[in-house]
Design a protein around this motif. Structure first.
Motif, PDB file in Angstrom:
ATOM      1  N   ASP A  31       0.814  -1.226   0.000  1.00  0.00           N
ATOM      2  CA  ASP A  31       0.000   0.000   0.000  1.00  0.00           C
ATOM      3  C   ASP A  31       0.844   1.270   0.000  1.00  0.00           C
ATOM      4  O   ASP A  31       0.487   2.261   0.660  1.00  0.00           O
ATOM      5  CB  ASP A  31      -0.938   0.005   1.213  1.00  0.00           C
ATOM      6  N   SER A  32       1.937   1.257  -0.724  1.00  0.00           N
ATOM      7  CA  SER A  32       2.813   2.429  -0.786  1.00  0.00           C
ATOM      8  C   SER A  32       2.650   3.148  -2.122  1.00  0.00           C
ATOM      9  O   SER A  32       1.883   2.727  -2.993  1.00  0.00           O
ATOM     10  CB  SER A  32       4.273   2.005  -0.591  1.00  0.00           C
ATOM     11  N   ILE A  33       3.359   4.251  -2.266  1.00  0.00           N
ATOM     12  CA  ILE A  33       3.479   4.974  -3.530  1.00  0.00           C
ATOM     13  C   ILE A  33       4.901   4.739  -4.029  1.00  0.00           C
ATOM     14  O   ILE A  33       5.864   5.046  -3.313  1.00  0.00           O
ATOM     15  CB  ILE A  33       3.208   6.472  -3.344  1.00  0.00           C
ATOM     16  N   VAL A  34       5.039   4.175  -5.218  1.00  0.00           N
ATOM     17  CA  VAL A  34       6.351   3.749  -5.711  1.00  0.00           C
ATOM     18  C   VAL A  34       6.763   4.597  -6.912  1.00  0.00           C
ATOM     19  O   VAL A  34       6.091   4.591  -7.957  1.00  0.00           O
ATOM     20  CB  VAL A  34       6.338   2.254  -6.106  1.00  0.00           C
ATOM     21  N   LEU A  35       7.854   5.327  -6.775  1.00  0.00           N
ATOM     22  CA  LEU A  35       8.382   6.143  -7.867  1.00  0.00           C
ATOM     23  C   LEU A  35       9.434   5.365  -8.653  1.00  0.00           C
ATOM     24  O   LEU A  35      10.281   4.687  -8.069  1.00  0.00           O
ATOM     25  CB  LEU A  35       9.023   7.423  -7.318  1.00  0.00           C
ATOM     26  N   LEU A  36       9.366   5.463  -9.970  1.00  0.00           N
ATOM     27  CA  LEU A  36      10.367   4.850 -10.840  1.00  0.00           C
ATOM     28  C   LEU A  36      10.625   5.800 -12.002  1.00  0.00           C
ATOM     29  O   LEU A  36       9.684   6.250 -12.663  1.00  0.00           O
ATOM     30  CB  LEU A  36       9.891   3.494 -11.354  1.00  0.00           C
ATOM     31  N   PHE A  37      11.888   6.105 -12.253  1.00  0.00           N
ATOM     32  CA  PHE A  37      12.259   7.063 -13.290  1.00  0.00           C
ATOM     33  C   PHE A  37      12.756   6.317 -14.534  1.00  0.00           C
ATOM     34  O   PHE A  37      13.500   5.340 -14.415  1.00  0.00           O
ATOM     35  CB  PHE A  37      13.328   8.012 -12.768  1.00  0.00           C
ATOM     36  N   VAL A  38      12.349   6.796 -15.710  1.00  0.00           N
ATOM     37  CA  VAL A  38      12.622   6.103 -16.972  1.00  0.00           C
ATOM     38  C   VAL A  38      13.284   7.052 -17.957  1.00  0.00           C
ATOM     39  O   VAL A  38      12.895   8.217 -18.089  1.00  0.00           O
ATOM     40  CB  VAL A  38      11.306   5.548 -17.573  1.00  0.00           C
ATOM     41  N   SER A  39      14.310   6.544 -18.684  1.00  0.00           N
ATOM     42  CA  SER A  39      15.065   7.363 -19.635  1.00  0.00           C
ATOM     43  C   SER A  39      14.842   6.989 -21.100  1.00  0.00           C
ATOM     44  O   SER A  39      15.432   7.598 -21.984  1.00  0.00           O
ATOM     45  CB  SER A  39      16.577   7.236 -19.342  1.00  0.00           C
ATOM     46  N   ASP A  40      14.002   6.005 -21.354  1.00  0.00           N
ATOM     47  CA  ASP A  40      13.838   5.487 -22.717  1.00  0.00           C
ATOM     48  C   ASP A  40      12.820   6.318 -23.494  1.00  0.00           C
ATOM     49  O   ASP A  40      11.622   6.295 -23.189  1.00  0.00           O
ATOM     50  CB  ASP A  40      13.397   4.018 -22.658  1.00  0.00           C
ATOM     51  N   GLU A  69       0.787   9.805   5.564  1.00  0.00           N
ATOM     52  CA  GLU A  69       0.904   8.507   6.228  1.00  0.00           C
ATOM     53  C   GLU A  69       1.286   7.390   5.273  1.00  0.00           C
ATOM     54  O   GLU A  69       1.782   6.349   5.704  1.00  0.00           O
ATOM     55  CB  GLU A  69      -0.422   8.163   6.928  1.00  0.00           C
ATOM     56  N   ILE A  70       1.052   7.588   3.986  1.00  0.00           N
ATOM     57  CA  ILE A  70       1.339   6.521   3.021  1.00  0.00           C
ATOM     58  C   ILE A  70       2.831   6.508   2.715  1.00  0.00           C
ATOM     59  O   ILE A  70       3.403   7.545   2.346  1.00  0.00           O
ATOM     60  CB  ILE A  70       0.519   6.727   1.743  1.00  0.00           C
ATOM     61  N   PRO A  71       3.491   5.353   2.837  1.00  0.00           N
ATOM     62  CA  PRO A  71       4.932   5.281   2.557  1.00  0.00           C
ATOM     63  C   PRO A  71       5.250   5.641   1.107  1.00  0.00           C
ATOM     64  O   PRO A  71       4.497   5.299   0.193  1.00  0.00           O
ATOM     65  CB  PRO A  71       5.280   3.808   2.839  1.00  0.00           C
ATOM     66  N   VAL A  72       6.350   6.353   0.908  1.00  0.00           N
ATOM     67  CA  VAL A  72       6.819   6.692  -0.437  1.00  0.00           C
ATOM     68  C   VAL A  72       8.118   5.939  -0.704  1.00  0.00           C
ATOM     69  O   VAL A  72       9.041   5.970   0.112  1.00  0.00           O
ATOM     70  CB  VAL A  72       7.048   8.210  -0.588  1.00  0.00           C
ATOM     71  N   VAL A  73       8.162   5.260  -1.834  1.00  0.00           N
ATOM     72  CA  VAL A  73       9.312   4.445  -2.219  1.00  0.00           C
ATOM     73  C   VAL A  73       9.919   5.041  -3.492  1.00  0.00           C
ATOM     74  O   VAL A  73       9.200   5.384  -4.425  1.00  0.00           O
ATOM     75  CB  VAL A  73       8.885   2.978  -2.478  1.00  0.00           C
ATOM     76  N   ASP A  74      11.224   5.174  -3.514  1.00  0.00           N
ATOM     77  CA  ASP A  74      11.928   5.581  -4.733  1.00  0.00           C
ATOM     78  C   ASP A  74      12.783   4.395  -5.176  1.00  0.00           C
ATOM     79  O   ASP A  74      13.860   4.156  -4.638  1.00  0.00           O
ATOM     80  CB  ASP A  74      12.796   6.815  -4.463  1.00  0.00           C
ATOM     81  N   ASN A 288      -3.031  10.834  -0.201  1.00  0.00           N
ATOM     82  CA  ASN A 288      -3.149  10.815   1.261  1.00  0.00           C
ATOM     83  C   ASN A 288      -4.495  11.349   1.723  1.00  0.00           C
ATOM     84  O   ASN A 288      -5.106  10.797   2.648  1.00  0.00           O
ATOM     85  CB  ASN A 288      -2.012  11.615   1.884  1.00  0.00           C
ATOM     86  N   ILE A 289      -4.976  12.403   1.087  1.00  0.00           N
ATOM     87  CA  ILE A 289      -6.286  12.946   1.456  1.00  0.00           C
ATOM     88  C   ILE A 289      -7.380  11.932   1.163  1.00  0.00           C
ATOM     89  O   ILE A 289      -8.283  11.707   1.981  1.00  0.00           O
ATOM     90  CB  ILE A 289      -6.542  14.269   0.705  1.00  0.00           C
ATOM     91  N   GLN A 290      -7.321  11.292  -0.004  1.00  0.00           N
ATOM     92  CA  GLN A 290      -8.333  10.310  -0.374  1.00  0.00           C
ATOM     93  C   GLN A 290      -8.368   9.155   0.627  1.00  0.00           C
ATOM     94  O   GLN A 290      -9.449   8.700   1.019  1.00  0.00           O
ATOM     95  CB  GLN A 290      -8.065   9.771  -1.779  1.00  0.00           C
ATOM     96  N   ARG A 291      -7.211   8.699   1.070  1.00  0.00           N
ATOM     97  CA  ARG A 291      -7.164   7.580   2.018  1.00  0.00           C
ATOM     98  C   ARG A 291      -7.734   7.974   3.383  1.00  0.00           C
ATOM     99  O   ARG A 291      -8.097   7.091   4.172  1.00  0.00           O
ATOM    100  CB  ARG A 291      -5.714   7.113   2.185  1.00  0.00           C
ATOM    101  N   SER A 292      -7.790   9.269   3.680  1.00  0.00           N
ATOM    102  CA  SER A 292      -8.316   9.721   4.972  1.00  0.00           C
ATOM    103  C   SER A 292      -9.829   9.904   4.962  1.00  0.00           C
ATOM    104  O   SER A 292     -10.440  10.127   6.009  1.00  0.00           O
ATOM    105  CB  SER A 292      -7.649  11.046   5.380  1.00  0.00           C
ATOM    106  N   HIS A 293     -10.451   9.826   3.776  1.00  0.00           N
ATOM    107  CA  HIS A 293     -11.899  10.014   3.689  1.00  0.00           C
ATOM    108  C   HIS A 293     -12.640   8.845   4.333  1.00  0.00           C
ATOM    109  O   HIS A 293     -12.158   7.702   4.321  1.00  0.00           O
ATOM    110  CB  HIS A 293     -12.323  10.133   2.224  1.00  0.00           C
ATOM    111  N   PRO A 294     -13.808   9.086   4.912  1.00  0.00           N
ATOM    112  CA  PRO A 294     -14.580   7.993   5.523  1.00  0.00           C
ATOM    113  C   PRO A 294     -15.006   6.962   4.489  1.00  0.00           C
ATOM    114  O   PRO A 294     -15.318   7.305   3.344  1.00  0.00           O
ATOM    115  CB  PRO A 294     -15.794   8.721   6.116  1.00  0.00           C
ATOM    116  N   LYS A 295     -14.999   5.699   4.874  1.00  0.00           N
ATOM    117  CA  LYS A 295     -15.370   4.622   3.956  1.00  0.00           C
ATOM    118  C   LYS A 295     -16.875   4.592   3.710  1.00  0.00           C
ATOM    119  O   LYS A 295     -17.342   4.315   2.610  1.00  0.00           O
ATOM    120  CB  LYS A 295     -14.893   3.271   4.495  1.00  0.00           C
TER     121      LYS A 295
END
Length: 356
Positions: A31-40, A69-74, A288-295
Motif C-alpha cells: 500500500d505504498s506509492i512507488v516512484l520509478l524514473f525512466v530514460s527510454d 501517512e502513506i509510505p513513499v518508495v523511490d 493521502n487525502i483520499q485515504r483519509s476520507h470515511p469509507k
C-alpha cells in the motif's frame, strides 16, 4: 525477476526530518506509492541512454512531508532494454510487482507510449479499467511497432484489454488530425479541449474521480524559459493548473497507476525540476487525502424535470461531489459536477448523460 539487474538505485540525498525525502525507502512496500524514473524515449524517436534524475530528486526530497501517512518508495532509475519492447517488458514486470502489493506505481519520464505498459500491467490484475489521459494530441495510427503515435489505438483496439471508460483531456485543435478526434467521439469516449480545463478543475474533476489509470503527456503543459517537455508548446496547462490536476488525480477513489511522460530529461533548469517535483508532491498529497476520507458515504438525491422526463442527481455529503443517476449503487452513477446539475435545472443535459 531480480529488479536489481534492471534498476539503478538513487543516490543518497541529505534531507531534514520534516522533508519528504527523510522517510523515502527503496523497497516496494504494501500500500505504498512507488516512484520509478525512466530514460527510454525511443517510442518518440529519441534516445535511451540513462539520464541523471538527481536534480529532480533534490527538489522533490526537500518538500514537506506534512502529515502524510502513506509510505513513499523511490525504486530508482530503470535501465533501458536492448530494444523498446524489452523496456516495456521490464517495466511491466516492475508494475506487476507493485500491483501484487497494492502499491501505486508512479512512472516518471520515458516517452508517452509507456502508457501501454501501465495499461497492460494493470489489465493483468483487473478488468474494466477506467483510463484518463491528459495529452495535447490524439493519435490513432496503426503501425506495428509500438510508438507514441499508435499506443492508444493498441489499447483501445486490443481484444485482450478490458477498458470501461476512456477520457482524453487537454487536446488542442490546431495540433490534431480531426479524423482521430471524430473517431474518439464516435465510439462515445470523452474528449475535452484544453480551454475547458483552464482556470478551474471543477468541470473536468469528474473524469478523474473513478480513474484506475491516469497518464500525463508533459507536452500538454506550457513551457516557460527552457523546454519543459520533449515537444515543448507555447500553449498548455500552466504551472498552477497542472499541480491542481495532479492533486485531483491523487483524489481518485480507485487510482492504481500513474505515468508522467515526455518530460524533458535533458533540461538543466531548476524551475523545470521544481515543477516536476511539485507535480509528484501534489499527487501524493491527493492520495493521502483520499485515504483519509470515511469509507461509509451518504448521499442526498435531487430530481430535475426536463421535457417531462425526470432525472436524478446525487450529492455526496462529506466531499460535496456530484453524481448523475438514480441507482442505489453509486458505482452505476456517472461522476459529474455541480455545474452539470445547475445546467440540468435550466433544461440542458450534457450528451454524456444521455448515452445508451
Amino acid at each position: 525477476m531480480e529488479f536489481e539487474d534492471f534498476i539503478i538505485a538513487p543516490r543518497k540525498i541529505r534531507t531534514e526530518k520534516w522533508q519528504i525525502g527523510d522517510g523515502i525507502t527503496n523497497d516496494i512496500k504494501e500500500d505504498s506509492i512507488v516512484l520509478l524514473f525512466v530514460s527510454d524515449y525511443r517510442g518518440a524517436d529519441g534516445e535511451a541512454e540513462s539520464q541523471d534524475f538527481t536534480g529532480i530528486r533534490k527538489e522533490f526530497y526537500k518538500l514537506s512531508q506534512l502529515d502524510f501517512e502513506i509510505p513513499v518508495v523511490d525504486l530508482g532509475d530503470l535501465v533501458s532494454g536492448r530494444t523498446p519492447q524489452d523496456s516495456h517488458y521490464i517495466l511491466q514486470e516492475v508494475l506487476s510487482a507493485c500491483h501484487y502489493k497494492g502499491a501505486i506505481p508512479v512512472i516518471v519520464g520515458g516517452s508517452n507510449d509507456f502508457a501501454f505498459s501501465l495499461f497492460s500491467a494493470l489489465n493483468f490484475h483487473q478488468q474494466d479499467i477506467s483510463y484518463t489521459q491528459i495529452s495535447n494530441v490524439v493519435s490513432l495510427k496503426q503501425d506495428e511497432e509500438i510508438h507514441e503515435s499508435n499506443f492508444l489505438s493498441k489499447i483501445l483496439g486490443s481484444k485482450n484489454f478490458s477498458i470501461k471508460n476512456y477520457h482524453h483531456l487537454g487536446y488542442q485543435k490546431h495540433l490534431n488530425e480531426m479524423d482521430s478526434v471524430k473517431l474518439i467521439k464516435e465510439v462515445q469516449f470523452d474528449i475535452i479541449r484544453l480551454a475547458e480545463m483552464m482556470n478551474s478543475t471543477e468541470k473536468t474533476e469528474p473524469y478523474f474521480r473513478k480513474a484506475d489509470l491516469v497518464t500525463i503527456n508533459c507536452d500538454a503543459i506550457e513551457s516557460f524559459g527552457e523546454a519543459f517537455s520533449m515537444n515543448p508548446q507555447v500553449n498548455g496547462l500552466n504551472r498552477r493548473e497542472i499541480c491542481a490536476y495532479m492533486k485531483e488525480i491523487g483524489l481518485s477513489e480507485r487510482l492504481k497507476s500513474v505515468g508522467i511522460f515526455n518530460y524533458n530529461i535533458y533540461s538543466d533548469s531548476q524551475l523545470n525540476h521544481q515543477l516536476l517535483a511539485q507535480m509528484i508532491w501534489y499527487l501524493i498529497e491527493g492520495i493521502n487525502i483520499q485515504r483519509s476520507h470515511p469509507k461509509e458515504k451518504s448521499y442526498e438525491t435531487f430530481y430535475v424535470l426536463i421535457n417531462d422526463e425526470q432525472y436524478a442527481f446525487k450529492r455526496e455529503v462529506f466531499s460535496n461531489l456530484w453524481y448523475f443517476g438514480d441507482d442505489e449503487d453509486i458505482d452505476n452513477c456517472i461522476p459529474c459536477s455541480r455545474s452539470d446539475f445547475d445546467e440540468a435545472k435550466k433544461g440542458f443535459l450534457g450528451p454524456r448523460f444521455t448515452r445508451n
